[in-house]
Scaffold this motif. Structure first.
Motif, mmCIF file in Angstrom:
data_model
loop_
_atom_site.group_PDB
_atom_site.id
_atom_site.type_symbol
_atom_site.label_atom_id
_atom_site.label_comp_id
_atom_site.label_asym_id
_atom_site.label_seq_id
_atom_site.Cartn_x
_atom_site.Cartn_y
_atom_site.Cartn_z
ATOM 1 N N ARG B 95 0.813 -1.220 0.000
ATOM 2 C CA ARG B 95 0.000 0.000 0.000
ATOM 3 C C ARG B 95 0.845 1.268 0.000
ATOM 4 O O ARG B 95 0.340 2.360 -0.196
ATOM 5 C CB ARG B 95 -0.890 0.016 1.240
ATOM 6 C CG ARG B 95 -2.105 -0.849 1.069
ATOM 7 C CD ARG B 95 -3.111 -0.430 2.104
ATOM 8 N NE ARG B 95 -3.945 -1.555 2.485
ATOM 9 C CZ ARG B 95 -4.407 -1.745 3.706
ATOM 10 N NH1 ARG B 95 -4.097 -0.906 4.666
ATOM 11 N NH2 ARG B 95 -5.181 -2.759 3.969
ATOM 12 N N MET B 96 2.157 1.118 0.266
ATOM 13 C CA MET B 96 3.006 2.307 0.314
ATOM 14 C C MET B 96 3.531 2.620 -1.081
ATOM 15 O O MET B 96 3.718 1.743 -1.905
ATOM 16 C CB MET B 96 4.169 2.058 1.257
ATOM 17 C CG MET B 96 3.781 2.007 2.706
ATOM 18 S SD MET B 96 5.311 2.050 3.679
ATOM 19 C CE MET B 96 4.727 1.449 5.226
ATOM 20 N N THR B 97 3.811 3.895 -1.292
ATOM 21 C CA THR B 97 4.340 4.335 -2.577
ATOM 22 C C THR B 97 5.868 4.244 -2.563
ATOM 23 O O THR B 97 6.470 3.989 -1.514
ATOM 24 C CB THR B 97 3.957 5.794 -2.839
ATOM 25 O OG1 THR B 97 4.593 6.582 -1.820
ATOM 26 C CG2 THR B 97 2.454 6.007 -2.769
ATOM 27 N N ALA B 98 6.464 4.483 -3.746
ATOM 28 C CA ALA B 98 7.924 4.508 -3.820
ATOM 29 C C ALA B 98 8.459 5.611 -2.903
ATOM 30 O O ALA B 98 9.441 5.420 -2.182
ATOM 31 C CB ALA B 98 8.359 4.745 -5.260
ATOM 32 N N ALA B 99 7.782 6.772 -2.909
ATOM 33 C CA ALA B 99 8.213 7.882 -2.050
ATOM 34 C C ALA B 99 8.157 7.479 -0.582
ATOM 35 O O ALA B 99 9.064 7.800 0.191
ATOM 36 C CB ALA B 99 7.333 9.107 -2.307
ATOM 37 N N ARG B 130 2.754 6.279 -6.642
ATOM 38 C CA ARG B 130 1.806 5.196 -6.884
ATOM 39 C C ARG B 130 2.092 4.047 -5.921
ATOM 40 O O ARG B 130 3.251 3.699 -5.720
ATOM 41 C CB ARG B 130 1.960 4.717 -8.332
ATOM 42 C CG ARG B 130 0.815 3.857 -8.801
ATOM 43 C CD ARG B 130 0.989 3.446 -10.236
ATOM 44 N NE ARG B 130 0.887 4.566 -11.169
ATOM 45 C CZ ARG B 130 1.135 4.444 -12.478
ATOM 46 N NH1 ARG B 130 1.537 3.295 -12.979
ATOM 47 N NH2 ARG B 130 0.998 5.488 -13.269
ATOM 48 N N PRO B 131 1.045 3.469 -5.301
ATOM 49 C CA PRO B 131 1.293 2.351 -4.387
ATOM 50 C C PRO B 131 2.006 1.208 -5.103
ATOM 51 O O PRO B 131 1.768 0.979 -6.298
ATOM 52 C CB PRO B 131 -0.115 1.909 -3.962
ATOM 53 C CG PRO B 131 -0.998 3.052 -4.267
ATOM 54 C CD PRO B 131 -0.383 3.808 -5.390
ATOM 55 N N LEU B 135 2.463 -1.024 -9.273
ATOM 56 C CA LEU B 135 3.645 -0.955 -10.146
ATOM 57 C C LEU B 135 3.814 -2.306 -10.841
ATOM 58 O O LEU B 135 3.365 -3.332 -10.337
ATOM 59 C CB LEU B 135 4.898 -0.661 -9.312
ATOM 60 C CG LEU B 135 4.987 0.700 -8.620
ATOM 61 C CD1 LEU B 135 6.278 0.790 -7.820
ATOM 62 C CD2 LEU B 135 4.908 1.843 -9.628
ATOM 63 N N SER B 136 4.476 -2.315 -12.002
ATOM 64 C CA SER B 136 4.730 -3.577 -12.699
ATOM 65 C C SER B 136 5.851 -4.324 -11.975
ATOM 66 O O SER B 136 6.565 -3.750 -11.155
ATOM 67 C CB SER B 136 5.135 -3.297 -14.138
ATOM 68 O OG SER B 136 6.459 -2.805 -14.169
ATOM 69 N N LEU B 143 12.650 -0.565 -8.057
ATOM 70 C CA LEU B 143 12.480 0.192 -6.815
ATOM 71 C C LEU B 143 13.233 -0.501 -5.681
ATOM 72 O O LEU B 143 13.963 0.142 -4.917
ATOM 73 C CB LEU B 143 10.985 0.323 -6.468
ATOM 74 C CG LEU B 143 10.663 0.877 -5.079
ATOM 75 C CD1 LEU B 143 11.239 2.275 -4.887
ATOM 76 C CD2 LEU B 143 9.146 0.906 -4.835
ATOM 77 N N ALA B 144 13.068 -1.821 -5.618
ATOM 78 C CA ALA B 144 13.740 -2.570 -4.552
ATOM 79 C C ALA B 144 15.250 -2.437 -4.666
ATOM 80 O O ALA B 144 15.947 -2.261 -3.666
ATOM 81 C CB ALA B 144 13.319 -4.033 -4.586
#
Lengths: 322, 299
Positions: B95-99, B130-131, B135-136, B143-144
């Motif tokens: 539920r968390m975004t990249a930010a 975006r949560p 994301l794809s 991101l990880a």
């Protein structure tokens, strides 16, 4: 860490705060209206000798809430289900423990912060609900309904706070052991319900040794033991032999022949008649003055069990592989 | 190798059992600092267990592990600060975004380069607001990786990072990784069940097969140590006396041998060539545990 906990749970916090807040407002407002109605009825009763309105408080006007308020005993279970069970099980299910435990915060600190905040939140939610219910129940309590009744004892005073902390700790520990939210949720509901029922029925009556009173049968009336918790007892005939039983509060029976002149249609007169003949009763009870002692004993039991559960969760998280 | 530079990753006798099942047995590995090591093995060979043990998520049943000289300890902040771990299936908070994740890392790490993570996301066109659930797969992995690199680890442990990626995302991921390695003092150990995935970026290799280390060392050294011999069908006993035949293929008239050279070789009857890494690895997989190719022997 506090930031992480807040970010992770702010949505859930908002929902819970809204629900608990709405419940508190409802109870505080209706409680205040009911209390003021009661006091004006009491005043009319004192001055105008018009006591009819007082009877209303036993029944109709507030029946919807009177049946709903005892249901707040379910609040701790809901907290255990929505706050406790997913707290650690949710991390395992999503695999995020692998992410968060490889950041630079030691696993122990992460655990203590998360569990600490969850239990603190449980105590706050529990306190708000318990305080609102206790406030709402002032009128009923003033009318002398006995507060040891599980429908009242379990939702007023300090025990609901301890229940909430316990239920959340149970959810957390079940989640740490089982690592799946759904089974942890089942354990939380079943565990809390079972413990509460066992305590209510078998342990709570014995928190302190019960008192015994030996009185004329005519004194058997709700007013005598007002607010106390009565367990019943025996009816003794004039020779002191057991002639029958006192069941619960005001019901009694005699299982032997009694003087025929006492066999009249009015239970009050039957009692007075038999009393005059020397019939007595021996009843067992917990006096009303022990209410808060019992509240604190029970809260203590639940908090101690919560501490054990937190320890189990701690061992699971620090000793087992992620 | 001098004592001044202890290996970045080292295990001795490392064994991990889950009940009756042995996931790792008596593993000895040394990954020198500054290398990019490919941890190769088929599914279930023990790669994930090894990586989880190295980052402190799992405890060894026997033996020991050290990362930059420290025992992996989930309560040792200094150890945790030095490692970066990217788990299989890249678990992030859905539920968390990249930010949110970038901010979160800042709160969970003393050393944290949030700007670098944001720049990386920007360069790849991954939305910050975006949560993660939306994301794809490739974006999540990027991101990880960005989060793992923002931690500025000295040892990066990656579990099958490219398995779920399409060729373009795979290329971008490996490019990002190479760039991070080029930038500074970083050792990487990353797993895959395909050699091909990692061959382009790795210079070191650990081969796990059925819970044991089968091959470990510098890729160039390993290749230099092996030869493919091709010639008319011969009796191979003479070769086996001085060398080890890893794999022999015979047709009616011709023999092809993959040989670990244990000494000098002079025999004009054989046509000698360098083996292909993938071919070499496949030859070692499924062979007896006694047959090993390790850096220890090569020294």
């Amino acid at each position: 860490m506090t930031w992480l906990v807040w970010t992770q749970y702010r949505r859930q916090f908002t929902y819970t705060a809204a629900l608990v807040g709405a419940l508190a407002v409802l109870l505080i407002v209706t409680g205040a209206v009911m209390s003021s109605d009661y006091h004006s009825a009491l005043a009319r009763c004192g001055t105008a000798r018009d006591c009819g309105d007082l009877g209303l408080f036993q029944g109709s006007g507030w029946s919807a809430l009177t049946t709903t308020v005892p249901l707040t005993v379910g609040v701790p279970v809901l907290l255990g289900v929505f706050w406790g069970a997913p707290l650690l099980a949710g991390e395992y299910e999503q695999g995020t423990q692998q992410f968060v435990w490889t950041q630079s915060v030691p696993r122990r600190r992460w655990l203590l912060a998360k569990v600490g905040w969850a239990l603190a939140a449980a105590a706050v939610w529990g306190s708000v609900v318990a305080a609102s219910v206790t406030w709402w129940s002032r009128t009923e309590n003033a009318l002398g309904h006995h507060r040891f009744d599980p429908f009242k004892f379990d939702v007023q005073g300090v025990v609901p706070v301890a229940y909430a902390v316990f239920a959340v700790a149970l959810g957390i520990a079940a989640g740490a052991v089982l690592r799946r939210t759904l089974p942890a949720l089942g354990v939380t509901v079943a565990g809390f319900t079972t413990l509460l029922l066992v305590l209510q029925n078998f342990v709570r009556p014995r928190y302190l040794p019960e008192k015994t009173a030996n009185l004329p049968l005519s004194r058997l009336h709700g007013g005598l033991f007002s607010g106390s918790w009565q367990f019943g007892g025996q009816v003794l005939d004039p020779s002191g032999k057991v002639a029958g039983h006192v069941i619960g509060g005001n019901d009694w029976n005699v299982q032997q022949a009694v003087p025929s002149r006492c066999l009249v249609n009015d239970p009050d007169r039957v009692r007075r008649c038999l009393s005059a003949d020397g019939y007595r009763m021996v009843v067992h009870y917990q006096p009303a003055s022990r209410y808060w002692t019992f509240q604190f004993i029970e809260a203590g039991i639940f908090l101690a069990l919560a501490a054990v559960l937190v320890f189990i969760a701690y061992r699971c998280i620090t000793r087992r592989d992620a | 190798m001098s004592m001044a530079h202890p290996p970045a990753v080292e295990t001795r006798g490392l064994t991990k059992r889950f009940g009756a099942r042995t996931a790792l047995e008596d593993c000895r590995i040394e990954v020198p600092a500054g290398r990019v090591s490919a941890l190769i093995g088929s599914n279930g060979a023990g790669k994930t267990t090894l990586l989880r043990t190295l980052c402190g998520l799992a405890r060894p049943s026997e033996g020991e592990a050290a990362v930059l000289g420290r025992r992996p300890d989930p309560d040792d902040a200094a150890f945790l600060a030095d490692i970066g771990f990217l788990a299989q299936d890249v678990p992030l908070y859905r539920r968390m975004t990249a930010a949110d994740h970038i901010a979160l890392g800042g709160h969970l790490n003393a050393r944290w380069d949030a700007d670098a993570a944001r720049e990386r996301m920007g360069a790849l066109g991954i939305p910050l607001d975006r949560p993660v659930a939306r994301l794809s797969g490739g974006q999540r992995t990027q991101l990880a990786l960005a989060l793992t690199l923002a931690k500025k680890p000295r040892v990066l442990l990656l579990d099958e990072p490219v398995a779920a990626l399409d060729p373009l995302a795979r290329h971008q991921f490996l490019a990002a990784l190479s760039e991070a390695v080029a930038e500074g003092d970083l050792t990487v150990l990353m797993s895959s069940h395909l050699v091909h995935d990692l061959e382009r970026v790795s210079d070191h290799l650990v081969l796990l097969d059925a819970s044991r280390v089968r091959m470990a060392g510098d890729i160039d050294d390993i290749l230099a140590r092996h030869r493919v011999l091709m010639g008319p069908r011969h009796d191979t006993t003479a070769i086996e006396r001085d060398h080890t035949v890893v794999k022999a293929t015979h047709t009616a008239r011709q023999s092809t041998l993959l040989v670990r050279m244990d000494g000098p070789f002079q025999d004009p009857r054989w046509e000698v060539s360098e083996p292909d890494l993938e071919e070499l690895i496949l030859a070692y997989m499924g062979r007896s545990p006694a047959l090993l190719a390790t850096t220890g022997e090569l020294r």
